[in-house]
Write a protein that holds these residues in place. Structure first.
Motif, PDB file in Angstrom:
ATOM      1  N   GLU A  13       0.839  -1.193   0.000  1.00 28.24           N
ATOM      2  CA  GLU A  13       0.000   0.000   0.000  1.00 28.24           C
ATOM      3  C   GLU A  13       0.875   1.245   0.000  1.00 28.24           C
ATOM      4  O   GLU A  13       2.081   1.163   0.186  1.00 28.24           O
ATOM      5  CB  GLU A  13      -0.876   0.017   1.270  1.00 28.24           C
ATOM      6  N   GLY A  14       0.220   2.393  -0.143  1.00 28.94           N
ATOM      7  CA  GLY A  14       0.947   3.663  -0.091  1.00 28.94           C
ATOM      8  C   GLY A  14       0.427   4.602  -1.149  1.00 28.94           C
ATOM      9  O   GLY A  14      -0.467   4.244  -1.925  1.00 28.94           O
ATOM     10  N   SER A  15       0.998   5.796  -1.189  1.00 26.82           N
ATOM     11  CA  SER A  15       0.505   6.778  -2.151  1.00 26.82           C
ATOM     12  C   SER A  15       0.994   6.425  -3.553  1.00 26.82           C
ATOM     13  O   SER A  15       1.832   5.539  -3.724  1.00 26.82           O
ATOM     14  CB  SER A  15       0.965   8.180  -1.752  1.00 26.82           C
ATOM     15  N   GLU A  16       0.468   7.107  -4.546  1.00 26.55           N
ATOM     16  CA  GLU A  16       0.876   6.882  -5.929  1.00 26.55           C
ATOM     17  C   GLU A  16       2.391   7.106  -6.045  1.00 26.55           C
ATOM     18  O   GLU A  16       2.936   8.031  -5.446  1.00 26.55           O
ATOM     19  CB  GLU A  16       0.181   7.820  -6.933  1.00 26.55           C
ATOM     20  N   GLY A  17       3.017   6.278  -6.839  1.00 31.36           N
ATOM     21  CA  GLY A  17       4.441   6.469  -7.109  1.00 31.36           C
ATOM     22  C   GLY A  17       5.360   6.073  -5.969  1.00 31.36           C
ATOM     23  O   GLY A  17       6.576   6.280  -6.045  1.00 31.36           O
ATOM     24  N   ALA A  18       4.823   5.478  -4.889  1.00 32.70           N
ATOM     25  CA  ALA A  18       5.675   5.157  -3.724  1.00 32.70           C
ATOM     26  C   ALA A  18       6.618   3.989  -4.003  1.00 32.70           C
ATOM     27  O   ALA A  18       7.578   3.775  -3.262  1.00 32.70           O
ATOM     28  CB  ALA A  18       4.805   4.853  -2.510  1.00 32.70           C
ATOM     29  N   THR A 137       0.919  -6.244   5.716  1.00 34.12           N
ATOM     30  CA  THR A 137       0.691  -5.148   4.770  1.00 34.12           C
ATOM     31  C   THR A 137       1.836  -4.156   4.886  1.00 34.12           C
ATOM     32  O   THR A 137       2.110  -3.647   5.980  1.00 34.12           O
ATOM     33  CB  THR A 137      -0.648  -4.444   5.078  1.00 34.12           C
ATOM     34  N   PHE A 138       2.513  -3.915   3.776  1.00 34.19           N
ATOM     35  CA  PHE A 138       3.562  -2.899   3.762  1.00 34.19           C
ATOM     36  C   PHE A 138       2.965  -1.594   3.248  1.00 34.19           C
ATOM     37  O   PHE A 138       2.389  -1.570   2.163  1.00 34.19           O
ATOM     38  CB  PHE A 138       4.713  -3.314   2.838  1.00 34.19           C
ATOM     39  N   VAL A 139       3.136  -0.535   4.038  1.00 32.83           N
ATOM     40  CA  VAL A 139       2.753   0.796   3.558  1.00 32.83           C
ATOM     41  C   VAL A 139       4.037   1.520   3.189  1.00 32.83           C
ATOM     42  O   VAL A 139       4.860   1.828   4.059  1.00 32.83           O
ATOM     43  CB  VAL A 139       1.982   1.587   4.634  1.00 32.83           C
ATOM     44  N   LEU A 140       4.231   1.753   1.900  1.00 33.69           N
ATOM     45  CA  LEU A 140       5.428   2.462   1.454  1.00 33.69           C
ATOM     46  C   LEU A 140       5.162   3.954   1.614  1.00 33.69           C
ATOM     47  O   LEU A 140       4.314   4.526   0.936  1.00 33.69           O
ATOM     48  CB  LEU A 140       5.742   2.097  -0.002  1.00 33.69           C
ATOM     49  N   ASP A 141       5.869   4.542   2.546  1.00 33.64           N
ATOM     50  CA  ASP A 141       5.575   5.914   2.957  1.00 33.64           C
ATOM     51  C   ASP A 141       6.537   6.894   2.288  1.00 33.64           C
ATOM     52  O   ASP A 141       7.754   6.738   2.383  1.00 33.64           O
ATOM     53  CB  ASP A 141       5.698   6.000   4.492  1.00 33.64           C
ATOM     54  N   LEU A 142       5.947   7.882   1.631  1.00 32.18           N
ATOM     55  CA  LEU A 142       6.756   8.850   0.875  1.00 32.18           C
ATOM     56  C   LEU A 142       6.127  10.228   1.065  1.00 32.18           C
ATOM     57  O   LEU A 142       4.895  10.347   1.051  1.00 32.18           O
ATOM     58  CB  LEU A 142       6.708   8.449  -0.614  1.00 32.18           C
ATOM     59  N   SER A 143       6.959  11.271   1.206  1.00 33.65           N
ATOM     60  CA  SER A 143       6.396  12.619   1.345  1.00 33.65           C
ATOM     61  C   SER A 143       5.727  13.001   0.030  1.00 33.65           C
ATOM     62  O   SER A 143       6.058  12.472  -1.035  1.00 33.65           O
ATOM     63  CB  SER A 143       7.506  13.627   1.673  1.00 33.65           C
ATOM     64  N   LEU A 144       4.800  13.952   0.119  1.00 27.06           N
ATOM     65  CA  LEU A 144       4.048  14.339  -1.076  1.00 27.06           C
ATOM     66  C   LEU A 144       4.959  14.867  -2.197  1.00 27.06           C
ATOM     67  O   LEU A 144       4.828  14.429  -3.349  1.00 27.06           O
ATOM     68  CB  LEU A 144       2.968  15.359  -0.695  1.00 27.06           C
ATOM     69  N   PRO A 145       5.911  15.779  -1.896  1.00 22.99           N
ATOM     70  CA  PRO A 145       6.770  16.271  -2.994  1.00 22.99           C
ATOM     71  C   PRO A 145       7.540  15.133  -3.677  1.00 22.99           C
ATOM     72  O   PRO A 145       7.653  15.110  -4.902  1.00 22.99           O
ATOM     73  CB  PRO A 145       7.737  17.231  -2.293  1.00 22.99           C
ATOM     74  N   ARG A 150       8.016  11.487  -8.511  1.00 24.83           N
ATOM     75  CA  ARG A 150       8.061  10.158  -9.147  1.00 24.83           C
ATOM     76  C   ARG A 150       6.918   9.996 -10.149  1.00 24.83           C
ATOM     77  O   ARG A 150       7.089   9.413 -11.210  1.00 24.83           O
ATOM     78  CB  ARG A 150       7.989   9.066  -8.089  1.00 24.83           C
ATOM     79  N   ILE A 151       5.728  10.532  -9.781  1.00 23.50           N
ATOM     80  CA  ILE A 151       4.591  10.419 -10.709  1.00 23.50           C
ATOM     81  C   ILE A 151       4.890  11.195 -11.995  1.00 23.50           C
ATOM     82  O   ILE A 151       4.637  10.728 -13.099  1.00 23.50           O
ATOM     83  CB  ILE A 151       3.293  10.965 -10.063  1.00 23.50           C
ATOM     84  N   ALA A 152       5.474  12.417 -11.819  1.00 28.21           N
ATOM     85  CA  ALA A 152       5.779  13.249 -12.987  1.00 28.21           C
ATOM     86  C   ALA A 152       6.787  12.534 -13.884  1.00 28.21           C
ATOM     87  O   ALA A 152       6.647  12.512 -15.113  1.00 28.21           O
ATOM     88  CB  ALA A 152       6.326  14.598 -12.533  1.00 28.21           C
ATOM     89  N   GLN A 153       7.773  11.908 -13.245  1.00 28.96           N
ATOM     90  CA  GLN A 153       8.793  11.179 -14.010  1.00 28.96           C
ATOM     91  C   GLN A 153       8.153  10.038 -14.805  1.00 28.96           C
ATOM     92  O   GLN A 153       8.388   9.858 -16.002  1.00 28.96           O
ATOM     93  CB  GLN A 153       9.848  10.639 -13.021  1.00 28.96           C
ATOM     94  N   GLY A 159       3.643   8.681 -20.685  1.00 30.12           N
ATOM     95  CA  GLY A 159       2.652   9.572 -21.288  1.00 30.12           C
ATOM     96  C   GLY A 159       1.260   9.406 -20.683  1.00 30.12           C
ATOM     97  O   GLY A 159       0.281   9.937 -21.196  1.00 30.12           O
ATOM     98  N   GLN A 160       1.144   8.628 -19.575  1.00 27.32           N
ATOM     99  CA  GLN A 160      -0.175   8.357 -19.005  1.00 27.32           C
ATOM    100  C   GLN A 160      -0.334   8.918 -17.605  1.00 27.32           C
ATOM    101  O   GLN A 160       0.545   8.779 -16.769  1.00 27.32           O
ATOM    102  CB  GLN A 160      -0.407   6.845 -18.925  1.00 27.32           C
ATOM    103  N   GLY A 161      -1.494   9.551 -17.355  1.00 19.73           N
ATOM    104  CA  GLY A 161      -1.847   9.964 -16.002  1.00 19.73           C
ATOM    105  C   GLY A 161      -3.172   9.313 -15.658  1.00 19.73           C
ATOM    106  O   GLY A 161      -3.646   8.479 -16.394  1.00 19.73           O
ATOM    107  N   ASP A 162      -3.785   9.647 -14.505  1.00 21.90           N
ATOM    108  CA  ASP A 162      -5.124   9.116 -14.249  1.00 21.90           C
ATOM    109  C   ASP A 162      -5.937  10.044 -13.372  1.00 21.90           C
ATOM    110  O   ASP A 162      -5.442  11.058 -12.871  1.00 21.90           O
ATOM    111  CB  ASP A 162      -5.081   7.675 -13.730  1.00 21.90           C
ATOM    112  N   ARG A 163      -7.223   9.691 -13.186  1.00 21.48           N
ATOM    113  CA  ARG A 163      -8.211  10.554 -12.537  1.00 21.48           C
ATOM    114  C   ARG A 163      -7.824  10.911 -11.103  1.00 21.48           C
ATOM    115  O   ARG A 163      -7.831  12.085 -10.730  1.00 21.48           O
ATOM    116  CB  ARG A 163      -9.570   9.818 -12.571  1.00 21.48           C
ATOM    117  N   ILE A 164      -7.451   9.898 -10.294  1.00 23.30           N
ATOM    118  CA  ILE A 164      -7.194  10.193  -8.875  1.00 23.30           C
ATOM    119  C   ILE A 164      -5.903  11.005  -8.709  1.00 23.30           C
ATOM    120  O   ILE A 164      -5.780  11.820  -7.798  1.00 23.30           O
ATOM    121  CB  ILE A 164      -7.197   8.884  -8.046  1.00 23.30           C
ATOM    122  N   GLU A 165      -4.960  10.839  -9.641  1.00 20.16           N
ATOM    123  CA  GLU A 165      -3.718  11.628  -9.567  1.00 20.16           C
ATOM    124  C   GLU A 165      -3.998  13.130  -9.678  1.00 20.16           C
ATOM    125  O   GLU A 165      -3.144  13.943  -9.351  1.00 20.16           O
ATOM    126  CB  GLU A 165      -2.749  11.204 -10.680  1.00 20.16           C
TER     127      GLU A 165
END
Ligand code: T5A
Length: 216
Positions: A13-18, A137-145, A150-153, A159-165
Motif C-alpha cells: 500500500e501507499g501513495s501513488e508512485g511510492a 501489509t507494507f505501507v510504502l511511505d513517501l512525502s508528497l513532494p 516520481r509520478i511526474a517522471q 505519457g499516461q496519467g489518471d483521474r485520482i492523480e
C-alpha cells in the motif's frame, strides 16, 4: 476459510508512485527463486471484470463524472471479484498472494481522502473480502513532494496519467495520514516502510520482515 497462520498473503500500500509495483516485482522474483508458488494481483483489476472497472476508475473524463459513492462501490466490486475468482483458489493451493493494493486502500482513499466513515468501510470491506485480510501489509511511505516527482517522471516516460492523480495536495496528505493511523492501530500487520530510500534498501527491509514473519 484458511487458518490465519497459514495465510501467505501480503499487500503493498501507499501513495501513488511510492514504489509498490517495483517492490512487488522484487519480492515475487525472490520467492519464485526459492521455488515458491506466487500469485501477484493488482487492485483494482486482475480479473476480466476488475480490469474493466480499473479502466473506468482511472479514466479522467468529464462525461463520466464518477460520484464518490459510485467510486466506492466500483472499487469494492473489483475486490469482491478478485477475492472469489483468484485469491481464494490460490490460497487453497497454499500459494503466496502478493497484492498491489487491497482493502486498506479503501480505508485510506475513500476514508481518509473522501471522508467516508471507517466503520462503514470496514463492514463493506468485510463483505467484499469474504472476511479475508492480508497477513502482512507494507505501507510504502513517501512525502508528497517526493511522490509527485516520481509520478511526474513516470508520466514523462509513459505519457499516461489518471483521474485520482488529479486530486489536491490536501487529499493526498489525508490519504498518507490515514495510512499512518492504520499502522498505529494494527502494528503487527501494517508496517510503515520509508520509501524515500533506494530500491535496494527498501527491498532489503521488506525481505527481512517477510522472512521473519513467515519463517523463511
Ligand atoms: N484506489 C485503489 C482507491 O482510491 N481505492 C481503492 O480501494 C483502491 C484499490 C490505483 C488508484 O486507485 C486508488 C489509488 C490509486 O489512485 P494504481 O495505478 O494501482 O492506481 O496505483 P498507483 O499507486 O497510482 O500505482 P503507481 O504505479 O503509480 O505506483 P507504485 O506502484 O507505487 O510505484 P512504481 O513502483 O510504479 O514506481 C513509480 C516510479 O518511481 C520509481 C519507479 O521506477 C517508477 O518510475 N521508483 C523509485 N525511484 C526512486 N527510488 C525508489 N526507491 C523507487 N521505487 C520506484
Amino acid at each position: 476459510m484458511m487458518r490465519e497462520e497459514l495465510l501467505r498473503f501480503i499487500a503493498f500500500e501507499g501513495s501513488e508512485g511510492a514504489g509498490k509495483s517495483t517492490q512487488i516485482r522484487r519480492l515475487e522474483t525472490r520467492l519464485l527463486s526459492l521455488g515458491e508458488p506466487v500469485l501477484t494481483i493488482r487492485e483494482p483489476g486482475s480479473t476480466p471484470l476488475g480490469e474493466c472497472l480499473r479502466r473506468l476508475l482511472k479514466e479522467s473524463s468529464p462525461e463520466l463524472a464518477i460520484a464518490p459513492e459510485s467510486e466506492l462501490f466500483l472499487f469494492l466490486a473489483s475486490r469482491a471479484q478478485v477475492v472469489r475468482q483468484a485469491v481464494q483458489p490460490a490460497l487453497a493451493k497454499n500459494s503466496w498472494i502478493l497484492s498491489d493494493r487491497f482493502s486498506d486502500s479503501t480505508l485510506a482513499y475513500q476514508g481518509g481522502g473522501r471522508g467516508f466513515s471507517p466503520a462503514l468501510l470496514r463492514s463493506l470491506n468485510d463483505i467484499a473480502c469474504a472476511g479475508l485480510s492480508p497477513k502482512l501489509t507494507f505501507v510504502l511511505d513517501l512525502s508528497l513532494p517526493e511522490a509527485l516527482a516520481r509520478i511526474a517522471q513516470r508520466k514523462r516516460e509513459s505519457g499516461q496519467g489518471d483521474r485520482i492523480e488529479e486530486e489536491t495536495a490536501e487529499f493526498f496528505e489525508r490519504v498518507r495520514s490515514a495510512y499512518g493511523d492504520l499502522a498505529r492501530l494494527e502494528p503487527e500487520r501494517v508496517r510503515l516502510i520509508d520509501a524515500s530510500r533506494s530500491v535496494d534498501e527498501v527491498a532489503a527491509d521488506i525481505w527481512e520482515i517477510v522472512s521473519c514473519v513467515f519463517g523463511l
